[in-house]
Write a protein that holds these residues in place. Structure first.
Motif, short mmCIF file in Angstrom:
data_model
loop_
_atom_site.label_atom_id
_atom_site.label_comp_id
_atom_site.label_asym_id
_atom_site.label_seq_id
_atom_site.Cartn_x
_atom_site.Cartn_y
_atom_site.Cartn_z
N ALA A 182 0.84 -1.19 0.00
CA ALA A 182 0.00 0.00 0.00
C ALA A 182 0.88 1.24 0.00
O ALA A 182 1.87 1.32 0.72
CB ALA A 182 -0.91 -0.01 1.23
N ALA A 183 0.52 2.19 -0.86
CA ALA A 183 1.30 3.42 -0.92
C ALA A 183 1.18 4.17 0.41
O ALA A 183 0.08 4.34 0.92
CB ALA A 183 0.80 4.30 -2.07
N PRO A 184 2.31 4.58 0.98
CA PRO A 184 2.22 5.30 2.25
C PRO A 184 1.51 6.63 2.07
O PRO A 184 1.63 7.28 1.03
CB PRO A 184 3.70 5.50 2.64
CG PRO A 184 4.45 5.41 1.35
CD PRO A 184 3.70 4.44 0.50
N GLU A 205 -5.18 22.74 -7.23
CA GLU A 205 -4.63 22.15 -6.02
C GLU A 205 -5.33 20.85 -5.63
O GLU A 205 -4.82 20.09 -4.81
CB GLU A 205 -4.71 23.14 -4.85
CG GLU A 205 -6.10 23.48 -4.37
CD GLU A 205 -6.08 24.32 -3.10
OE1 GLU A 205 -7.02 24.17 -2.29
OE2 GLU A 205 -5.12 25.11 -2.92
N ALA A 206 -6.48 20.57 -6.24
CA ALA A 206 -7.15 19.30 -5.97
C ALA A 206 -6.30 18.11 -6.37
O ALA A 206 -6.52 16.99 -5.89
CB ALA A 206 -8.49 19.25 -6.71
N LEU A 207 -5.30 18.33 -7.24
CA LEU A 207 -4.42 17.24 -7.65
C LEU A 207 -3.29 16.99 -6.65
O LEU A 207 -2.51 16.05 -6.83
CB LEU A 207 -3.81 17.55 -9.02
CG LEU A 207 -4.76 17.68 -10.20
CD1 LEU A 207 -4.00 18.08 -11.45
CD2 LEU A 207 -5.49 16.37 -10.43
N ALA A 208 -3.19 17.81 -5.61
CA ALA A 208 -2.04 17.72 -4.72
C ALA A 208 -1.97 16.38 -4.00
O ALA A 208 -0.92 15.73 -3.96
CB ALA A 208 -2.07 18.87 -3.70
N VAL A 209 -3.08 15.94 -3.43
CA VAL A 209 -3.06 14.68 -2.67
C VAL A 209 -2.80 13.48 -3.58
O VAL A 209 -1.90 12.67 -3.31
CB VAL A 209 -4.36 14.50 -1.86
CG1 VAL A 209 -4.41 13.12 -1.22
CG2 VAL A 209 -4.47 15.58 -0.80
N PRO A 210 -3.54 13.31 -4.71
CA PRO A 210 -3.23 12.16 -5.56
C PRO A 210 -1.83 12.21 -6.16
O PRO A 210 -1.19 11.18 -6.32
CB PRO A 210 -4.31 12.21 -6.65
CG PRO A 210 -4.90 13.57 -6.58
CD PRO A 210 -4.74 14.03 -5.18
N ALA A 211 -1.32 13.42 -6.46
CA ALA A 211 0.04 13.50 -7.01
C ALA A 211 1.07 13.14 -5.96
O ALA A 211 2.03 12.41 -6.23
CB ALA A 211 0.30 14.91 -7.54
N LEU A 215 3.49 9.86 -6.48
CA LEU A 215 4.92 10.07 -6.69
C LEU A 215 5.76 9.77 -5.47
O LEU A 215 6.99 9.69 -5.57
CB LEU A 215 5.16 11.51 -7.16
CG LEU A 215 4.46 11.89 -8.49
CD1 LEU A 215 4.73 13.34 -8.84
CD2 LEU A 215 4.93 10.98 -9.60
N GLY A 216 5.13 9.64 -4.32
CA GLY A 216 5.86 9.22 -3.12
C GLY A 216 6.77 10.28 -2.56
O GLY A 216 6.55 11.49 -2.70
#
Length: 739
Positions: A182-184, A205-211, A215-216
């Motif tokens: 699972a991705a941390p 900025e809605a892309l901040a969490v998924p990005a 990308l880790g």
């Protein structure tokens, strides 16, 4: 409309007059012959709704397009995206969130047990020996494969010919495929850093969490250095990433940038996975890169292979050639995760297929319709079983016989079914027999229903967990829609002919069964329906289709058959459109359970579909809502969906797509085919949708000739996979080994 003509026929169909309001829909009528009548594109700026572009289209349109196998282009807007459809797509107004499956989480938690299994198995060996006999470009390709596997940079290889074989020696048993951890969760500081980079590039900025999740660690630094990494976020498309890159890097961010090409290679392969492919032929991938403006597609592909971003495979085409002749091959390119899953699955299936030398003495139990299946399973570790809905009784009889013999048995299915655990619950440990000290299922016989719904990663996790000496039966109907995820596991196992294949002779009963059986072989036949088991309701437009569907669910079917409205399921080709699931669900909710939608648009009593991960669609009913989230009842099991996930994981469920319905059945089904759905129809779609009905099927028909044409001519789109070849080679190698 004549009510004494019980026909659905592609031959000489008549175009119906639309029925006046209150006729056919008022009381179901027998089926009539009338059923047979009846460069890259510009893209918007990056939005806060990744993945939403295709959501309003036909079924499967939630994801971006991918190159078809053997095709030279990748036109965006292609609707054949089973993974996108089944997952429900991104919720409106919310960025798509990465979803980690319960299976992956469970397997990651069982790392210790899996390591014990790994110690019991041999390491994989080198590349295929057969490659030594290759010459020319095939030999150059093999050198590149070996260089990549050894960590060296390969010499140039040009993929201008389309000629895939096991990358590893078939006789070497494989270690278990590592679970995808699972991705941390990203840290607040990491999300803030990504948000700042996105703001500089003009992305929401809605892309901040998924990005940050995709990308880790060091996501902000990586994104600032390579803006095209934004393509790792679900739903972001190349033109959007290009605009983001130009805003960050200036005019230097051109189409020939190596970073752009590398990101596009991975993105195209991920989009192909959404369409069911585990790899792509190299020429198709090159052509797609060219379509997106990459000036040197072959060179870009070479660099991706050399950097280890993707893997390259070859497999012989046709029978082996004589000594000195060049073996024709085809070249495939794939992502490591799917490649490892496919190889591990092939290893596990071959292990089971070669498990027994002599049959067990089960002859006393081999009685009734399942006798042939019982005999086959007595002597083999892997058996396939095919048939329609009525044929499911045969695996059940097998389980009963095995239980009487004192064996530990388990029945698993894609969707909730009586007496079965779901495959997701089996893998996660939420249900089923549990695992032994080595992390494997405590079973002697595992029967899997709905096997066509197995994607390659789920199947690999399942097969890896079947212990040595146990038996596995894969059962299902090969005519239904394929898995939402990549791979065509059941079809590939059948194609490999690596184990006994039992075909049920039990036909599905009644007019619905007769109709569906005909569809399966490409014929939309006339059926006698004296009890109005099959009804055709012709409509002129989508508005009338919605009206008729609501009328059938709320009034006509309950009155004529005594089936309550909650047991009538509406199926339509897509989520969007004038008669898609959203429009139909809004109309059905207003009629059957009106309310203000106090919690995310839902009220107690609403029928919903819970999509905890792509490919899973669990029917449920809303019970209540509180600070914890939305409380659902799924066939007696209580589910709490956290409020932040309600919008992305829960849809109203009076109307669903065929991908969401596969694996389940209802007493009555209303299939809605509005005129704008004609291009979405195919034989497997119609077969799946019609086959969900047990007692009664109504077809709200507005597609004219498209229905018989789809049944007769529109076959399922092929998927590019490696499993059949891998499994065939492994089983043959094991059988050729000396005693």
């Amino acid at each position: 409309m004549s009510t004494d003509r019980q026909a659905v026929s592609p031959k000489d169909p008549a175009t119906p007059e639309a029925a006046p309001s209150g006729t056919e829909a008022e009381e179901p009528q027998p089926a009539g012959a009338e059923a047979g009548s009846g460069g890259p594109q510009a893209e918007p700026p990056v939005s806060g709704r990744p993945g939403a572009e295709g959501e309003d289209g036909a079924e499967g349109e939630d994801g971006p397009a991918a190159p078809e196998p053997g095709a030279g282009t990748a036109p965006e807007g292609d609707s054949d995206t089973p993974g996108g459809e089944a997952g429900g797509g991104a919720a409106e107004g919310e960025a798509a969130q990465p979803v980690v499956s319960e299976a992956a989480a469970e397997l990651a938690a069982q790392k210790v047990e899996r390591e014990r299994i790994a110690r019991r198995k041999a390491e994989r060996q080198g590349p295929v020996d057969a490659g030594a006999k290759l010459s020319g470009k095939a030999a150059d390709l093999l050198a590149a494969v070996r260089a990549v596997e050894s960590g060296e940079k390969p010499s140039p290889v040009y993929f201008d010919e389309a000629p895939v074989a096991p990358r590893r020696a078939p006789e070497a048993p494989a270690a278990p495929r590592p679970a995808r951890p699972a991705a941390p969760a990203p840290t607040a500081a990491g999300i803030d850093g990504v948000r700042a980079v996105l703001a500089r590039g003009g992305a929401p900025e809605a892309l901040a969490v998924p990005a940050a999740t995709a990308l880790g660690e060091d996501a902000a630094e990586r994104l600032a250095e390579d803006p095209w990494l934004l393509l790792a976020v679900a739903g972001v498309r190349p033109a959007q990433a290009d605009g983001f890159a130009r805003a960050l890097l200036g005019p230097g961010a051109g189409p020939g940038d190596e970073r752009r090409a590398a990101a596009l290679v991975g993105w195209l392969l991920e989009q192909a996975a959404l369409k069911g492919h585990t790899a792509l032929e190299a020429p198709a991938l090159e052509a797609a890169l060219a379509q997106y403006g990459v000036p040197d597609p072959a060179g870009s592909l070479e660099r991706s292979i050399g950097e280890g971003d993707v893997l390259v495979f070859q497999e012989p085409l046709g029978p082996p050639v004589a000594e000195g002749e060049e073996q024709p091959v085809r070249v495939l390119v794939g992502l490591e995760g799917y490649a490892l899953a496919e190889e591990s699955l092939a290893d596990g299936l071959a292990r089971l297929a070669n498990a027994f030398d002599d049959p067990a003495d089960w002859e006393k139990a081999a009685t009734g319709p399942a006798a042939e299946l019982i005999r086959a399973v007595s002597g083999h570790g892997l058996v396939t079983h095919t048939g329609g809905e009525a044929a499911r009784a045969e695996p059940l009889a097998l389980l009963a016989a095995a239980r009487d013999l004192g064996l530990r048995v388990c029945l698993a299915a894609h969707a909730p079914a009586h007496g079965a655990v779901t495959i997701a619950d089996l893998l996660s440990g939420a249900a089923g027999p549990g695992r032994d000290a080595d992390g494997q299922f405590a079973v002697d016989l595992l029967v899997v229903l709905d096997s066509p719904q197995l994607d390659v990663e789920t199947a690999a996790a399942l097969v890896e967990s079947v212990p040595d000496g146990a038996r596995l039966v894969l059962s299902g109907d090969p005519g239904v829609l394929g898995s939402a995820g990549p791979g065509r596991v059941f079809g590939d196992v059948l194609a490999a002919r690596a184990c006994p294949q039992l075909v049920s002779r039990t036909p599905d009963p009644g007019p619905v069964g007769e109709l569906v059986s005909g569809v399966g072989i490409g014929e939309l036949n006339q059926v006698e329906a004296p009890g109005k088991e099959v009804v055709i309701v012709p409509v002129r437009d989508a508005g009338e289709a919605v009206h008729r569907a609501v009328q059938l669910v709320a009034e006509s079917v309950p009155r004529a058959f005594g089936i309550p409205a909650d047991a009538v399921q509406v199926i339509t080709p897509g989520h969007g459109g004038s008669a898609g699931t959203r429009t139909l669900n809004a109309a059905l909710k207003e009629r059957l359970n009106p309310g203000p939608g106090r919690f995310g648009g839902f009220d107690p009593g609403d029928r919903v579909v819970h999509v905890p991960s792509p490919g899973r669609a669990v029917p449920a009913k809303v019970v209540s809502a509180d600070a914890q989230g939305l409380h659902l009842d799924a066939s007696g099991a209580r589910i709490v969906v956290p409020k932040e996930r309600v919008e992305s994981q829960v849809r109203h469920g009076w109307a669903v797509t065929a991908h969401q319905a596969v694996g389940a059945r209802w007493p009555a089904v209303v299939v809605v085919l509005p005129g704008d759905a004609a291009q979405a129809l195919s034989r497997d779609w119609v077969y799946t949708a019609f086959g969900r009905a047990e007692r009664h099927l109504s077809v709200v028909h507005g597609v004219d000739q498209a229905l018989p044409r789809a049944v007769a001519e529109v076959l399922p789109k092929p998927r590019t996979t490696r499993l059949a070849g891998l499994l065939r080679a492994l089983v043959a190698a094991a059988r050729d080994q000396p005693e």
